[in-house]
Scaffold this motif. Structure first.
Motif, PDB file in Angstrom:
ATOM      1  N   MET A   1     -32.122  -3.207  43.587  1.00  0.00           N
ATOM      2  CA  MET A   1     -31.339  -3.427  44.795  1.00  0.00           C
ATOM      3  C   MET A   1     -29.901  -3.036  44.543  1.00  0.00           C
ATOM      4  N   LYS A   2     -29.388  -2.199  45.402  1.00  0.00           N
ATOM      5  CA  LYS A   2     -27.995  -1.764  45.241  1.00  0.00           C
ATOM      6  C   LYS A   2     -27.039  -2.889  45.577  1.00  0.00           C
ATOM      7  N   ARG A   3     -25.944  -2.868  44.886  1.00  0.00           N
ATOM      8  CA  ARG A   3     -24.905  -3.857  45.130  1.00  0.00           C
ATOM      9  C   ARG A   3     -23.632  -3.135  45.556  1.00  0.00           C
ATOM     10  N   VAL A   4     -22.864  -3.788  46.352  1.00  0.00           N
ATOM     11  CA  VAL A   4     -21.665  -3.175  46.892  1.00  0.00           C
ATOM     12  C   VAL A   4     -20.463  -4.036  46.547  1.00  0.00           C
ATOM     13  N   LEU A   5     -19.412  -3.387  46.103  1.00  0.00           N
ATOM     14  CA  LEU A   5     -18.157  -4.087  45.847  1.00  0.00           C
ATOM     15  C   LEU A   5     -17.118  -3.551  46.814  1.00  0.00           C
ATOM     16  N   CYS A   6     -16.621  -4.399  47.639  1.00  0.00           N
ATOM     17  CA  CYS A   6     -15.662  -3.908  48.618  1.00  0.00           C
ATOM     18  C   CYS A   6     -14.507  -4.873  48.757  1.00  0.00           C
ATOM     19  N   LEU A   7     -13.383  -4.335  49.127  1.00  0.00           N
ATOM     20  CA  LEU A   7     -12.275  -5.200  49.376  1.00  0.00           C
ATOM     21  C   LEU A   7     -11.447  -4.617  50.500  1.00  0.00           C
ATOM     22  N   VAL A   8     -10.817  -5.472  51.213  1.00  0.00           N
ATOM     23  CA  VAL A   8      -9.930  -5.037  52.279  1.00  0.00           C
ATOM     24  C   VAL A   8      -8.609  -5.764  52.134  1.00  0.00           C
ATOM     25  N   ILE A   9      -7.544  -5.030  52.279  1.00  0.00           N
ATOM     26  CA  ILE A   9      -6.227  -5.646  52.280  1.00  0.00           C
ATOM     27  C   ILE A   9      -5.574  -5.316  53.611  1.00  0.00           C
ATOM     28  N   ASN A 137     -17.275   9.421  41.597  1.00  0.00           N
ATOM     29  CA  ASN A 137     -18.179   9.065  42.682  1.00  0.00           C
ATOM     30  C   ASN A 137     -19.404   9.967  42.731  1.00  0.00           C
ATOM     31  N   ASN A 138     -20.534   9.387  43.060  1.00  0.00           N
ATOM     32  CA  ASN A 138     -21.735  10.144  43.409  1.00  0.00           C
ATOM     33  C   ASN A 138     -22.517   9.337  44.437  1.00  0.00           C
ATOM     34  N   GLU A 139     -23.710   9.775  44.773  1.00  0.00           N
ATOM     35  CA  GLU A 139     -24.465   9.094  45.811  1.00  0.00           C
ATOM     36  C   GLU A 139     -24.890   7.689  45.402  1.00  0.00           C
ATOM     37  N   GLU A 140     -24.994   7.450  44.114  1.00  0.00           N
ATOM     38  CA  GLU A 140     -25.476   6.162  43.640  1.00  0.00           C
ATOM     39  C   GLU A 140     -24.362   5.139  43.425  1.00  0.00           C
ATOM     40  N   GLY A 141     -23.225   5.632  42.983  1.00  0.00           N
ATOM     41  CA  GLY A 141     -22.116   4.730  42.730  1.00  0.00           C
ATOM     42  C   GLY A 141     -20.795   5.364  43.119  1.00  0.00           C
ATOM     43  N   TYR A 142     -19.903   4.582  43.696  1.00  0.00           N
ATOM     44  CA  TYR A 142     -18.629   5.152  44.139  1.00  0.00           C
ATOM     45  C   TYR A 142     -17.588   4.060  44.325  1.00  0.00           C
ATOM     46  N   VAL A 143     -16.324   4.477  44.290  1.00  0.00           N
ATOM     47  CA  VAL A 143     -15.194   3.648  44.676  1.00  0.00           C
ATOM     48  C   VAL A 143     -14.424   4.425  45.734  1.00  0.00           C
ATOM     49  N   ASN A 144     -14.285   3.866  46.915  1.00  0.00           N
ATOM     50  CA  ASN A 144     -13.522   4.495  47.987  1.00  0.00           C
ATOM     51  C   ASN A 144     -12.311   3.631  48.318  1.00  0.00           C
ATOM     52  N   ASN A 216      -4.999  -1.901  53.758  1.00  0.00           N
ATOM     53  CA  ASN A 216      -5.593  -1.240  52.600  1.00  0.00           C
ATOM     54  C   ASN A 216      -7.042  -1.671  52.465  1.00  0.00           C
ATOM     55  N   THR A 217      -7.943  -0.742  52.222  1.00  0.00           N
ATOM     56  CA  THR A 217      -9.337  -1.077  51.969  1.00  0.00           C
ATOM     57  C   THR A 217      -9.822  -0.413  50.691  1.00  0.00           C
ATOM     58  N   ALA A 218     -10.775  -1.045  50.071  1.00  0.00           N
ATOM     59  CA  ALA A 218     -11.439  -0.455  48.911  1.00  0.00           C
ATOM     60  C   ALA A 218     -12.902  -0.850  48.950  1.00  0.00           C
ATOM     61  N   LEU A 219     -13.756   0.077  48.633  1.00  0.00           N
ATOM     62  CA  LEU A 219     -15.193  -0.158  48.648  1.00  0.00           C
ATOM     63  C   LEU A 219     -15.784   0.380  47.359  1.00  0.00           C
ATOM     64  N   LEU A 220     -16.507  -0.466  46.648  1.00  0.00           N
ATOM     65  CA  LEU A 220     -17.113  -0.072  45.385  1.00  0.00           C
ATOM     66  C   LEU A 220     -18.584  -0.428  45.413  1.00  0.00           C
ATOM     67  N   GLU A 221     -19.417   0.520  45.039  1.00  0.00           N
ATOM     68  CA  GLU A 221     -20.860   0.283  44.992  1.00  0.00           C
ATOM     69  C   GLU A 221     -21.443   0.910  43.737  1.00  0.00           C
ATOM     70  N   ASP A 222     -22.212   0.129  43.010  1.00  0.00           N
ATOM     71  CA  ASP A 222     -22.844   0.663  41.813  1.00  0.00           C
ATOM     72  C   ASP A 222     -23.875  -0.320  41.290  1.00  0.00           C
ATOM     73  N   VAL A 223     -24.687   0.144  40.361  1.00  0.00           N
ATOM     74  CA  VAL A 223     -25.645  -0.702  39.654  1.00  0.00           C
ATOM     75  C   VAL A 223     -25.188  -0.816  38.210  1.00  0.00           C
ATOM     76  N   GLY A 268     -21.262  -2.814  31.351  1.00  0.00           N
ATOM     77  CA  GLY A 268     -20.808  -1.649  32.095  1.00  0.00           C
ATOM     78  C   GLY A 268     -21.631  -1.355  33.332  1.00  0.00           C
ATOM     79  N   PHE A 269     -20.996  -0.675  34.289  1.00  0.00           N
ATOM     80  CA  PHE A 269     -21.699  -0.124  35.438  1.00  0.00           C
ATOM     81  C   PHE A 269     -22.207   1.269  35.084  1.00  0.00           C
ATOM     82  N   LYS A 270     -23.137   1.763  35.853  1.00  0.00           N
ATOM     83  CA  LYS A 270     -23.772   3.040  35.528  1.00  0.00           C
ATOM     84  C   LYS A 270     -22.868   4.230  35.803  1.00  0.00           C
ATOM     85  N   ASN A 271     -22.122   4.183  36.902  1.00  0.00           N
ATOM     86  CA  ASN A 271     -21.395   5.374  37.341  1.00  0.00           C
ATOM     87  C   ASN A 271     -19.881   5.217  37.387  1.00  0.00           C
ATOM     88  N   ILE A 272     -19.415   4.127  37.930  1.00  0.00           N
ATOM     89  CA  ILE A 272     -17.982   3.985  38.177  1.00  0.00           C
ATOM     90  C   ILE A 272     -17.238   3.584  36.892  1.00  0.00           C
TER      91      ILE A 272
END
Length: 428
Positions: A1-9, A137-144, A216-223, A268-272
Protein backbone atom coordinates in the motif's frame (compact mmCIF):
# COMPACT_ATOMS: atom_id res chain seq x y z
CA UNK A 1 0.00 0.00 0.00
CA UNK A 2 1.40 3.34 -1.01
CA UNK A 3 1.86 5.97 1.60
CA UNK A 4 1.75 9.69 1.08
CA UNK A 5 3.58 12.40 2.95
CA UNK A 6 2.15 15.81 2.46
CA UNK A 7 2.25 19.12 4.11
CA UNK A 8 0.64 22.45 3.56
CA UNK A 9 1.76 25.78 4.88
CA UNK A 10 -0.54 28.77 4.60
CA UNK A 11 0.47 32.25 5.65
CA UNK A 12 -2.26 34.85 5.90
CA UNK A 13 -0.89 38.36 5.76
CA UNK A 14 -3.26 41.03 7.02
CA UNK A 15 -1.46 44.33 6.72
CA UNK A 16 -2.07 47.79 8.10
CA UNK A 17 -2.48 50.25 5.26
CA UNK A 18 -1.44 53.69 6.41
CA UNK A 19 0.02 56.54 4.43
CA UNK A 20 0.14 57.11 0.69
CA UNK A 21 0.14 54.23 -1.76
CA UNK A 22 2.32 53.60 -4.77
CA UNK A 23 0.43 53.74 -8.05
CA UNK A 24 2.05 50.53 -9.31
CA UNK A 25 -0.46 47.87 -8.26
CA UNK A 26 -0.09 44.37 -9.64
CA UNK A 27 -1.84 43.64 -12.90
CA UNK A 28 -5.03 41.57 -12.75
CA UNK A 29 -3.89 38.61 -14.86
CA UNK A 30 -4.68 35.20 -13.34
CA UNK A 31 -1.11 34.15 -12.54
CA UNK A 32 1.46 36.92 -12.53
CA UNK A 33 4.41 34.59 -12.16
CA UNK A 34 5.27 35.17 -15.81
CA UNK A 35 5.96 38.83 -15.00
CA UNK A 36 8.80 37.80 -12.69
CA UNK A 37 10.89 35.23 -14.54
CA UNK A 38 13.55 33.54 -12.46
CA UNK A 39 16.87 35.37 -12.75
CA UNK A 40 19.71 33.70 -14.65
CA UNK A 41 21.89 34.43 -11.61
CA UNK A 42 20.01 31.80 -9.57
CA UNK A 43 22.02 28.57 -9.50
CA UNK A 44 20.90 25.37 -11.20
CA UNK A 45 21.99 22.00 -9.80
CA UNK A 46 22.69 18.60 -11.29
CA UNK A 47 22.05 16.25 -8.39
CA UNK A 48 23.01 13.21 -10.45
CA UNK A 49 26.52 14.53 -11.03
CA UNK A 50 29.24 13.10 -8.82
CA UNK A 51 30.85 16.53 -8.68
CA UNK A 52 27.82 18.59 -7.62
CA UNK A 53 28.43 20.67 -4.49
CA UNK A 54 26.23 22.31 -1.89
CA UNK A 55 26.06 26.11 -1.57
CA UNK A 56 28.71 27.89 0.45
CA UNK A 57 27.93 27.80 4.18
CA UNK A 58 25.17 25.23 3.66
CA UNK A 59 26.32 23.49 6.83
CA UNK A 60 25.50 26.61 8.83
CA UNK A 61 22.03 26.69 7.30
CA UNK A 62 21.52 22.97 8.02
CA UNK A 63 22.71 23.28 11.62
CA UNK A 64 20.37 26.22 12.13
CA UNK A 65 17.51 24.25 10.59
CA UNK A 66 18.12 21.29 12.88
CA UNK A 67 18.29 23.54 15.93
CA UNK A 68 15.04 25.26 14.90
CA UNK A 69 13.36 21.87 14.50
CA UNK A 70 14.54 20.66 17.90
CA UNK A 71 13.40 23.83 19.63
CA UNK A 72 10.00 23.73 17.94
CA UNK A 73 9.53 20.16 19.11
CA UNK A 74 10.64 20.85 22.68
CA UNK A 75 8.24 23.79 22.92
CA UNK A 76 5.35 21.93 21.24
CA UNK A 77 5.08 18.76 23.28
CA UNK A 78 2.41 18.41 25.93
CA UNK A 79 2.66 15.89 28.77
CA UNK A 80 1.15 12.58 27.78
CA UNK A 81 0.03 13.76 24.34
CA UNK A 82 1.21 12.80 20.87
CA UNK A 83 2.80 15.53 18.77
CA UNK A 84 3.73 15.94 15.12
CA UNK A 85 4.92 19.06 13.32
CA UNK A 86 6.80 20.06 10.20
CA UNK A 87 9.78 22.31 10.97
CA UNK A 88 10.81 22.65 7.32
CA UNK A 89 7.37 23.94 6.44
CA UNK A 90 7.34 26.54 9.19
CA UNK A 91 10.84 27.54 8.12
CA UNK A 92 9.77 27.92 4.50
CA UNK A 93 7.01 30.35 5.45
CA UNK A 94 9.31 32.33 7.72
CA UNK A 95 11.94 32.42 4.98
CA UNK A 96 9.47 34.13 2.66
CA UNK A 97 8.56 36.54 5.46
CA UNK A 98 12.22 37.29 6.10
CA UNK A 99 12.45 38.79 2.63
CA UNK A 100 9.72 41.25 3.52
CA UNK A 101 11.11 42.02 6.96
CA UNK A 102 13.73 44.49 8.12
CA UNK A 103 15.58 45.38 11.31
CA UNK A 104 14.89 43.34 14.43
CA UNK A 105 11.95 41.57 12.79
CA UNK A 106 14.31 40.19 10.15
CA UNK A 107 17.18 39.37 12.51
CA UNK A 108 14.95 37.42 14.90
CA UNK A 109 13.48 35.32 12.11
CA UNK A 110 16.91 34.64 10.59
CA UNK A 111 18.47 33.74 13.93
CA UNK A 112 15.67 31.30 14.75
CA UNK A 113 15.49 29.44 11.44
CA UNK A 114 19.12 29.53 10.26
CA UNK A 115 21.41 30.48 13.11
CA UNK A 116 21.52 34.12 12.07
CA UNK A 117 22.47 33.55 8.43
CA UNK A 118 21.75 36.51 6.19
CA UNK A 119 18.69 36.56 3.97
CA UNK A 120 20.70 35.88 0.81
CA UNK A 121 22.15 32.68 2.28
CA UNK A 122 18.71 31.58 3.52
CA UNK A 123 17.27 32.12 0.04
CA UNK A 124 20.09 30.25 -1.70
CA UNK A 125 19.97 27.30 0.71
CA UNK A 126 16.18 27.14 0.73
CA UNK A 127 16.27 27.05 -3.05
CA UNK A 128 18.89 24.29 -3.02
CA UNK A 129 16.87 22.13 -0.61
CA UNK A 130 13.62 22.70 -2.52
CA UNK A 131 15.36 21.69 -5.76
CA UNK A 132 17.07 18.64 -4.25
CA UNK A 133 14.09 17.01 -2.56
CA UNK A 134 12.11 16.54 -5.82
CA UNK A 135 15.17 15.81 -7.97
CA UNK A 136 14.71 12.04 -7.63
CA UNK A 137 10.98 11.96 -8.37
CA UNK A 138 9.46 9.09 -10.31
CA UNK A 139 6.04 7.51 -10.60
CA UNK A 140 6.51 5.51 -7.42
CA UNK A 141 7.99 8.11 -5.13
CA UNK A 142 8.17 11.89 -5.25
CA UNK A 143 8.41 15.14 -3.31
CA UNK A 144 6.45 18.06 -4.76
CA UNK A 145 6.88 21.55 -3.30
CA UNK A 146 4.89 24.66 -4.23
CA UNK A 147 4.45 28.26 -3.08
CA UNK A 148 1.90 30.92 -3.92
CA UNK A 149 1.27 34.58 -3.07
CA UNK A 150 -2.27 35.99 -3.07
CA UNK A 151 -2.66 39.76 -2.93
CA UNK A 152 -5.65 42.00 -2.38
CA UNK A 153 -5.94 44.32 -5.36
CA UNK A 154 -5.90 47.28 -2.94
CA UNK A 155 -2.50 46.33 -1.53
CA UNK A 156 0.83 47.47 -2.95
CA UNK A 157 3.75 45.04 -2.96
CA UNK A 158 7.38 45.84 -3.70
CA UNK A 159 8.60 44.35 -6.96
CA UNK A 160 11.86 43.19 -5.40
CA UNK A 161 9.93 41.06 -2.91
CA UNK A 162 8.03 39.42 -5.77
CA UNK A 163 11.21 38.89 -7.78
CA UNK A 164 12.90 37.20 -4.83
CA UNK A 165 9.85 35.01 -4.21
CA UNK A 166 10.05 33.91 -7.84
CA UNK A 167 13.82 33.45 -7.91
CA UNK A 168 14.17 31.30 -4.82
CA UNK A 169 10.68 30.02 -3.97
CA UNK A 170 9.19 29.65 -7.46
CA UNK A 171 5.99 31.23 -6.18
CA UNK A 172 2.74 31.52 -8.12
CA UNK A 173 1.44 35.09 -7.82
CA UNK A 174 -2.23 36.04 -7.86
CA UNK A 175 -4.11 39.34 -7.44
CA UNK A 176 -7.77 39.28 -6.40
CA UNK A 177 -10.53 41.57 -5.18
CA UNK A 178 -10.84 40.15 -1.66
CA UNK A 179 -14.15 41.96 -1.15
CA UNK A 180 -15.81 40.48 -4.23
CA UNK A 181 -14.09 37.20 -5.15
CA UNK A 182 -14.12 33.81 -3.44
CA UNK A 183 -10.59 34.08 -2.12
CA UNK A 184 -11.02 31.20 0.32
CA UNK A 185 -12.29 28.92 -2.44
CA UNK A 186 -9.44 29.84 -4.77
CA UNK A 187 -6.72 29.39 -2.17
CA UNK A 188 -8.20 26.13 -0.91
CA UNK A 189 -8.58 24.90 -4.47
CA UNK A 190 -4.91 25.61 -5.14
CA UNK A 191 -3.94 23.78 -1.95
CA UNK A 192 -6.10 20.78 -2.83
CA UNK A 193 -4.63 20.63 -6.34
CA UNK A 194 -1.03 20.82 -5.13
CA UNK A 195 -1.59 18.13 -2.49
CA UNK A 196 -3.63 15.88 -4.81
CA UNK A 197 -6.64 16.24 -2.55
CA UNK A 198 -4.81 15.08 0.58
CA UNK A 199 -5.52 18.45 2.19
CA UNK A 200 -8.72 19.94 0.85
CA UNK A 201 -8.63 23.30 2.59
CA UNK A 202 -6.47 25.54 4.73
CA UNK A 203 -8.61 28.69 5.07
CA UNK A 204 -11.94 28.86 6.90
CA UNK A 205 -12.29 32.62 6.67
CA UNK A 206 -10.41 35.71 5.62
CA UNK A 207 -11.31 39.33 6.12
CA UNK A 208 -12.18 41.19 2.92
CA UNK A 209 -9.62 43.85 3.85
CA UNK A 210 -6.79 41.38 4.27
CA UNK A 211 -3.96 42.47 1.99
CA UNK A 212 -2.34 39.13 1.23
CA UNK A 213 -2.10 35.37 1.69
CA UNK A 214 1.09 33.36 1.30
CA UNK A 215 0.74 29.59 0.89
CA UNK A 216 3.27 26.78 0.80
CA UNK A 217 2.53 23.12 0.08
CA UNK A 218 4.64 20.01 0.00
CA UNK A 219 3.62 16.50 -0.96
CA UNK A 220 5.78 13.43 -0.44
CA UNK A 221 4.91 9.88 -1.41
CA UNK A 222 7.07 6.80 -1.21
CA UNK A 223 7.45 3.28 0.15
CA UNK A 224 10.17 1.91 2.37
CA UNK A 225 13.35 0.73 0.67
CA UNK A 226 12.65 -2.54 2.48
CA UNK A 227 8.95 -2.89 3.35
CA UNK A 228 7.91 -5.11 6.23
CA UNK A 229 6.48 -8.51 5.33
CA UNK A 230 3.42 -9.93 7.04
CA UNK A 231 5.71 -12.21 9.03
CA UNK A 232 7.47 -9.17 10.47
CA UNK A 233 4.23 -7.70 11.86
CA UNK A 234 2.82 -8.98 15.15
CA UNK A 235 0.79 -7.79 18.10
CA UNK A 236 2.27 -6.71 21.41
CA UNK A 237 1.71 -4.19 24.19
CA UNK A 238 2.67 -0.51 23.97
CA UNK A 239 3.23 1.03 27.39
CA UNK A 240 1.91 4.52 26.70
CA UNK A 241 1.54 7.60 28.84
CA UNK A 242 -2.19 6.91 29.14
CA UNK A 243 -1.80 3.21 29.84
CA UNK A 244 -1.10 -0.06 28.07
CA UNK A 245 -2.66 -0.79 24.69
CA UNK A 246 -2.47 -3.62 22.19
CA UNK A 247 -0.65 -2.55 19.03
CA UNK A 248 0.78 -3.95 15.84
CA UNK A 249 4.58 -3.95 15.86
CA UNK A 250 6.94 -4.11 12.87
CA UNK A 251 10.29 -5.86 13.45
CA UNK A 252 13.33 -5.70 11.18
CA UNK A 253 17.09 -5.22 11.17
CA UNK A 254 17.93 -1.56 10.62
CA UNK A 255 20.89 0.79 10.97
CA UNK A 256 21.62 1.49 14.63
CA UNK A 257 22.30 5.03 15.87
CA UNK A 258 23.58 5.82 19.34
CA UNK A 259 25.13 8.60 21.44
CA UNK A 260 25.43 9.13 25.17
CA UNK A 261 22.09 10.95 24.93
CA UNK A 262 19.91 8.53 22.94
CA UNK A 263 19.69 5.43 20.78
CA UNK A 264 17.47 4.38 17.91
CA UNK A 265 17.42 3.33 14.28
CA UNK A 266 17.27 4.77 10.77
CA UNK A 267 15.22 3.38 7.88
CA UNK A 268 15.37 4.56 4.27
CA UNK A 269 12.71 5.21 1.67
CA UNK A 270 13.01 3.56 -1.73
CA UNK A 271 13.13 6.62 -3.97
CA UNK A 272 13.14 9.98 -2.24
CA UNK A 273 16.22 11.47 -0.53
CA UNK A 274 14.79 11.20 2.99
CA UNK A 275 15.07 8.76 5.88
CA UNK A 276 12.95 7.90 8.89
CA UNK A 277 14.41 7.78 12.39
CA UNK A 278 13.01 6.75 15.76
CA UNK A 279 14.91 7.12 19.01
CA UNK A 280 14.56 7.05 22.79
CA UNK A 281 16.58 8.28 25.76
CA UNK A 282 19.33 6.08 27.14
CA UNK A 283 18.83 7.38 30.66
CA UNK A 284 15.80 7.53 32.91
CA UNK A 285 14.33 10.71 31.44
CA UNK A 286 10.67 10.69 30.56
CA UNK A 287 9.98 11.51 26.93
CA UNK A 288 8.93 15.11 27.65
CA UNK A 289 12.19 15.83 29.47
CA UNK A 290 14.12 14.03 26.74
CA UNK A 291 12.51 16.06 23.96
CA UNK A 292 13.00 19.25 25.95
CA UNK A 293 16.74 18.51 26.15
CA UNK A 294 17.03 17.64 22.47
CA UNK A 295 19.10 20.14 20.49
CA UNK A 296 20.00 20.41 16.83
CA UNK A 297 23.56 19.30 17.57
CA UNK A 298 22.34 16.28 19.54
CA UNK A 299 19.96 15.31 16.72
CA UNK A 300 22.68 15.60 14.10
CA UNK A 301 25.21 13.72 16.24
CA UNK A 302 22.72 10.89 16.66
CA UNK A 303 22.02 10.65 12.92
CA UNK A 304 25.72 10.91 12.06
CA UNK A 305 26.58 8.08 14.48
CA UNK A 306 25.23 5.58 11.93
CA UNK A 307 27.87 3.03 10.87
CA UNK A 308 27.54 0.71 7.83
CA UNK A 309 28.09 -2.44 9.90
CA UNK A 310 26.18 -1.35 12.99
CA UNK A 311 22.73 -2.94 12.89
CA UNK A 312 19.96 -3.49 15.40
CA UNK A 313 16.74 -5.43 15.59
CA UNK A 314 14.17 -2.63 15.78
CA UNK A 315 10.60 -3.23 16.87
CA UNK A 316 8.43 -0.24 16.01
CA UNK A 317 4.66 0.07 16.47
CA UNK A 318 2.35 0.94 13.62
CA UNK A 319 1.25 4.43 14.65
CA UNK A 320 -0.64 7.50 13.63
CA UNK A 321 -0.38 10.92 15.26
CA UNK A 322 -2.38 14.08 14.77
CA UNK A 323 -1.78 17.51 16.30
CA UNK A 324 -3.28 20.98 16.33
CA UNK A 325 -0.80 23.55 17.57
CA UNK A 326 -1.01 27.28 18.22
CA UNK A 327 2.51 28.34 17.30
CA UNK A 328 2.66 32.04 18.24
CA UNK A 329 3.85 31.43 21.80
CA UNK A 330 6.12 28.63 20.59
CA UNK A 331 7.79 30.90 18.05
CA UNK A 332 8.16 33.60 20.68
CA UNK A 333 9.88 31.08 22.94
CA UNK A 334 12.47 30.38 20.23
CA UNK A 335 13.21 34.09 19.88
CA UNK A 336 10.77 35.39 17.26
CA UNK A 337 9.00 38.22 19.08
CA UNK A 338 9.07 41.42 17.05
CA UNK A 339 6.87 40.17 14.21
CA UNK A 340 4.05 39.57 16.74
CA UNK A 341 4.29 43.09 18.19
CA UNK A 342 2.32 45.83 16.36
CA UNK A 343 4.73 48.43 17.72
CA UNK A 344 7.92 46.61 16.71
CA UNK A 345 7.10 44.53 13.62
CA UNK A 346 8.88 45.83 10.51
CA UNK A 347 7.86 44.43 7.11
CA UNK A 348 8.98 47.48 5.16
CA UNK A 349 10.71 45.29 2.54
CA UNK A 350 7.35 43.83 1.63
CA UNK A 351 5.43 47.03 1.05
CA UNK A 352 5.98 50.76 1.33
CA UNK A 353 2.46 51.29 2.66
CA UNK A 354 1.45 50.53 6.18
CA UNK A 355 2.41 48.43 9.18
CA UNK A 356 2.05 44.68 9.53
CA UNK A 357 2.35 42.28 12.42
CA UNK A 358 1.61 38.60 12.87
CA UNK A 359 -1.48 37.95 14.97
CA UNK A 360 -1.68 34.16 14.94
CA UNK A 361 0.26 31.13 13.72
CA UNK A 362 -1.44 27.74 13.83
CA UNK A 363 -0.62 24.29 12.46
CA UNK A 364 -2.55 21.07 11.94
CA UNK A 365 -0.45 17.99 11.19
CA UNK A 366 -0.67 14.22 11.04
CA UNK A 367 1.52 11.23 10.29
CA UNK A 368 0.85 7.53 9.81
CA UNK A 369 3.63 4.92 9.76
CA UNK A 370 2.96 1.35 8.67
CA UNK A 371 4.50 -1.72 7.05
CA UNK A 372 4.71 -0.21 3.55
CA UNK A 373 5.71 3.39 4.24
CA UNK A 374 4.57 6.68 5.75
CA UNK A 375 1.72 9.10 5.17
CA UNK A 376 1.68 12.55 6.74
CA UNK A 377 0.43 16.07 6.21
CA UNK A 378 0.47 19.49 7.78
CA UNK A 379 -1.30 22.81 7.38
CA UNK A 380 0.12 25.95 8.96
CA UNK A 381 -1.53 29.36 8.98
CA UNK A 382 0.01 32.62 10.13
CA UNK A 383 -2.54 35.41 10.37
CA UNK A 384 -1.31 38.99 10.20
CA UNK A 385 -3.47 41.95 11.03
CA UNK A 386 -3.51 45.73 10.98
CA UNK A 387 -0.92 47.50 13.15
CA UNK A 388 -2.00 50.13 15.59
CA UNK A 389 29.10 -0.73 18.08
CA UNK A 390 29.60 -3.25 14.86
CA UNK A 391 28.33 -6.86 14.91
CA UNK A 392 30.89 -9.59 14.03
CA UNK A 393 28.91 -12.80 14.41
CA UNK A 394 30.15 -13.33 17.97
CA UNK A 395 28.02 -10.62 19.53
CA UNK A 396 24.27 -10.69 19.98
CA UNK A 397 22.63 -8.09 17.73
CA UNK A 398 21.37 -5.02 19.56
CA UNK A 399 17.60 -5.06 20.06
CA UNK A 400 15.53 -1.89 20.48
CA UNK A 401 11.84 -2.21 21.34
CA UNK A 402 9.80 0.95 20.96
CA UNK A 403 7.08 -0.20 23.34
CA UNK A 404 7.11 3.06 25.28
CA UNK A 405 7.05 6.75 24.27
CA UNK A 406 9.63 7.77 21.66
CA UNK A 407 10.66 10.58 19.29
CA UNK A 408 10.54 10.22 15.50
CA UNK A 409 11.76 12.26 12.54
CA UNK A 410 11.75 12.20 8.75
CA UNK A 411 14.82 14.09 7.58
CA UNK A 412 16.71 15.06 4.43
CA UNK A 413 19.47 12.47 4.09
CA UNK A 414 22.11 14.95 2.91
CA UNK A 415 21.78 17.86 5.32
CA UNK A 416 19.97 15.92 8.11
CA UNK A 417 17.41 18.74 8.32
CA UNK A 418 14.19 17.33 9.86
CA UNK A 419 11.20 17.61 7.53
CA UNK A 420 8.79 16.11 10.06
CA UNK A 421 9.34 15.52 13.76
CA UNK A 422 7.25 14.39 16.68
CA UNK A 423 6.65 12.35 19.81
CA UNK A 424 4.60 9.17 20.20
CA UNK A 425 3.27 8.98 23.74
CA UNK A 426 0.34 6.69 22.99
CA UNK A 427 -0.64 4.20 20.28
CA UNK A 428 -4.32 3.80 19.51
Amino acid sequence: MKRVLCLVIALFLLFSLFGCKDSSLLSSDANLKKDYDRSDAVAEYDFFSETHTTPDNYNKYAEGGAEFAARLLSESIRDGENTVLSPVSVSAVLSVLANGASGKTSSEIRKAIAGGADTDLINICSHYLSERLPAFNNEEGYVNLANSLWFNDKFDVKSQFLQTATNYYDADIFRLDFAQEDVIGKVNGWVSEKTKGEIESILDEIDKNSPAVVVNTALLEDVWATPYTEYQVSEDVFHGAKGDTQAEFMTSQEYYVSTDFAEGFVKGFKNIPCKFAAFMPKGNEDIAEFANNLTGNRFMALIESQQPMERCLAKLPVFSVGSELELADILKSVGINAMFDPEKADFSNLSSTGDVYVNRVTQKAFIEVGPQGAKAGAATAAVLTYGSAPTDGEKEIKKIVFDKPFVFAIYDNESNIPVFMGVVNNVE
